[in-house]
Design a protein around this motif. Structure first.
Motif, short mmCIF file in Angstrom:
data_model
loop_
_atom_site.label_atom_id
_atom_site.label_comp_id
_atom_site.label_asym_id
_atom_site.label_seq_id
_atom_site.Cartn_x
_atom_site.Cartn_y
_atom_site.Cartn_z
N THR A 1 0.81 -1.22 0.00
CA THR A 1 0.00 0.00 0.00
C THR A 1 0.85 1.27 0.00
O THR A 1 0.40 2.31 -0.47
N LYS A 2 2.08 1.20 0.51
CA LYS A 2 2.94 2.39 0.47
C LYS A 2 3.37 2.70 -0.97
O LYS A 2 3.32 3.85 -1.41
N ARG B 1 -1.24 8.66 -5.18
CA ARG B 1 -1.55 9.90 -4.45
C ARG B 1 -0.41 10.90 -4.60
O ARG B 1 0.21 11.32 -3.61
N THR B 2 -0.15 11.32 -5.82
CA THR B 2 0.95 12.26 -6.08
C THR B 2 0.60 13.68 -5.64
O THR B 2 1.44 14.57 -5.74
N TYR B 3 -0.61 13.88 -5.12
CA TYR B 3 -1.02 15.19 -4.62
C TYR B 3 -0.60 15.42 -3.17
O TYR B 3 -0.90 16.47 -2.59
N THR B 4 0.10 14.44 -2.57
CA THR B 4 0.51 14.56 -1.17
C THR B 4 1.87 13.91 -0.98
O THR B 4 2.27 13.04 -1.76
N GLN B 5 2.56 14.31 0.08
CA GLN B 5 3.81 13.67 0.49
C GLN B 5 3.59 12.76 1.70
O GLN B 5 4.54 12.19 2.21
N SER B 6 2.34 12.62 2.15
CA SER B 6 2.02 11.83 3.34
C SER B 6 1.57 10.43 2.93
O SER B 6 0.41 10.24 2.54
N HIS B 7 2.48 9.48 3.02
CA HIS B 7 2.18 8.11 2.60
C HIS B 7 2.29 7.10 3.73
O HIS B 7 2.34 5.90 3.50
N GLY B 8 2.36 7.59 4.97
CA GLY B 8 2.33 6.68 6.12
C GLY B 8 0.97 6.04 6.27
O GLY B 8 -0.04 6.55 5.75
N LEU B 9 0.91 4.94 6.99
CA LEU B 9 -0.35 4.21 7.13
C LEU B 9 -1.42 5.07 7.80
O LEU B 9 -2.59 5.03 7.41
N LYS B 10 -1.03 5.85 8.80
CA LYS B 10 -2.01 6.68 9.51
C LYS B 10 -2.68 7.66 8.57
O LYS B 10 -3.91 7.79 8.56
N SER B 11 -1.88 8.35 7.76
CA SER B 11 -2.45 9.32 6.81
C SER B 11 -3.29 8.64 5.74
O SER B 11 -4.36 9.14 5.35
N LEU B 12 -2.83 7.48 5.28
CA LEU B 12 -3.54 6.75 4.23
C LEU B 12 -4.90 6.28 4.71
O LEU B 12 -5.92 6.45 4.03
N VAL B 13 -4.94 5.68 5.90
CA VAL B 13 -6.21 5.18 6.45
C VAL B 13 -7.15 6.34 6.78
O VAL B 13 -8.37 6.25 6.57
N GLN B 14 -6.58 7.43 7.28
CA GLN B 14 -7.43 8.57 7.62
C GLN B 14 -8.12 9.14 6.38
O GLN B 14 -9.31 9.46 6.40
N GLU B 15 -7.37 9.27 5.27
CA GLU B 15 -7.98 9.82 4.05
C GLU B 15 -8.96 8.85 3.41
O GLU B 15 -10.08 9.23 3.05
N LEU B 16 -8.55 7.60 3.23
CA LEU B 16 -9.35 6.66 2.44
C LEU B 16 -10.45 5.95 3.23
O LEU B 16 -11.45 5.55 2.66
N GLU B 17 -10.25 5.80 4.56
CA GLU B 17 -11.24 5.10 5.37
C GLU B 17 -11.92 5.97 6.42
O GLU B 17 -12.86 5.54 7.06
N GLY B 18 -11.41 7.20 6.59
CA GLY B 18 -12.01 8.09 7.58
C GLY B 18 -11.78 7.65 9.01
O GLY B 18 -12.58 7.97 9.91
N VAL B 19 -10.69 6.92 9.25
CA VAL B 19 -10.38 6.39 10.58
C VAL B 19 -9.02 6.92 11.00
O VAL B 19 -8.05 6.87 10.23
N GLU B 20 -8.92 7.43 12.23
CA GLU B 20 -7.64 7.92 12.75
C GLU B 20 -7.02 6.84 13.62
O GLU B 20 -7.56 6.50 14.68
N LEU B 21 -5.91 6.29 13.18
CA LEU B 21 -5.23 5.24 13.93
C LEU B 21 -4.46 5.82 15.11
O LEU B 21 -3.85 6.88 15.01
N ASP B 22 -4.50 5.08 16.22
CA ASP B 22 -3.73 5.45 17.40
C ASP B 22 -2.36 4.80 17.29
O ASP B 22 -2.24 3.58 17.31
N LYS B 23 -1.30 5.61 17.16
CA LYS B 23 0.05 5.10 16.94
C LYS B 23 0.93 5.20 18.19
O LYS B 23 2.15 5.04 18.09
N LYS B 24 0.34 5.44 19.37
CA LYS B 24 1.16 5.64 20.57
C LYS B 24 2.01 4.42 20.92
O LYS B 24 3.08 4.54 21.49
N ALA B 25 1.53 3.22 20.59
CA ALA B 25 2.26 2.00 20.95
C ALA B 25 3.27 1.57 19.89
O ALA B 25 3.89 0.51 20.03
N GLN B 26 3.46 2.37 18.85
CA GLN B 26 4.31 1.96 17.74
C GLN B 26 5.74 1.67 18.19
O GLN B 26 6.31 0.64 17.85
#
Length: 211
Positions: free
Chosen positions: A107-108, A115-140
């Motif tokens: 997926t990256k 998605r050449t309109y953005t430089q944000s290709h991390g999973l959190k940004s990807l899921v937030q845009e395409l699925e409308g879900v904000e992932l909690d990454k505190k335990a990463q």
């Protein structure tokens, strides 16, 4: 057969979950490790999710070099394995279990080509845009090596890293096909195994131009 939507297994898949997953056309996978260098930093946890939302977290013991049922899924030509940054996870599987993972969807890579309109290709940004879900990454960034005492926060984080990959893949494929970039993306996926071999032999910069 009645299965829980989230299971934790020791060392390999349970037979029930293997039977569930081997029927899939695609599976989402992720790994948690002690660091970013496979030759030094061991594999600690493997997460898997199918279209029905069945998530399994497999605890990998220190020094473990086999996981027969997991290996069968990774090698199955009938199942597309979906990763976010496949290059790293596939290298971990090859270094730990000696397995050639195929076929692969990353997926990256797909995000960077679609998605050449953005430089944000991390999973959190990807899921937030395409699925409308904000992932909690505190335990990463945490100690994944203490596999027998993983917190509920760690397990929840690990599970969420695979829960959304399948629908994200479908949306990325639609974008890539719409923009005429799908064939190029598939060629990139076919090259992942080459980059994995180079990485494991410490040739990660072989394509860079150096004076």
């Amino acid at each position: 057969m009645s299965l829980n939507k989230f299971q934790v297994c020791e060392g390999d898949l349970s037979l029930d979950m293997f039977n569930q997953y081997q029927k899939a056309d695609c599976l989402a996978l992720d790994t948690e490790t002690m660091g970013l260098i496979p030759q030094r930093d061991r594999l600690c946890l493997v997460q898997i999710c199918d279209r029905e939302g069945y998530v399994t977290a497999i605890r990998i013991g220190k020094g473990q070099t086999t996981a027969p049922l997991l290996t069968k899924l990774l090698e199955s030509e009938k199942i597309t394995k979906i990763f976010h940054y496949a290059r790293f996870d596939v290298a971990q599987f090859k270094h730990t279990f000696g397995v050639e993972t195929a076929p692969i969807f990353c997926t990256k890579i797909a995000s960077k080509i679609a998605r050449t309109y953005t430089q944000s290709h991390g999973l959190k940004s990807l899921v937030q845009e395409l699925e409308g879900v904000e992932l909690d990454k505190k335990a990463q960034s945490s100690d994944w090596g203490n596999v027998n005492s993983l917190s509920s926060e760690q397990l929840s984080y690990a599970a969420n890293d695979v829960r959304y990959l399948i629908p994200v893949r479908e949306k990325l494929i639609s974008m890539l096909q719409r923009e005429g970039r799908w064939e190029l993306t598939e060629r990139c996926f076919s090259a992942i195994s080459l980059f994995v071999d180079l990485d494991l032999m410490y040739y990660s910069n072989v394509f860079e131009h150096q004076a």
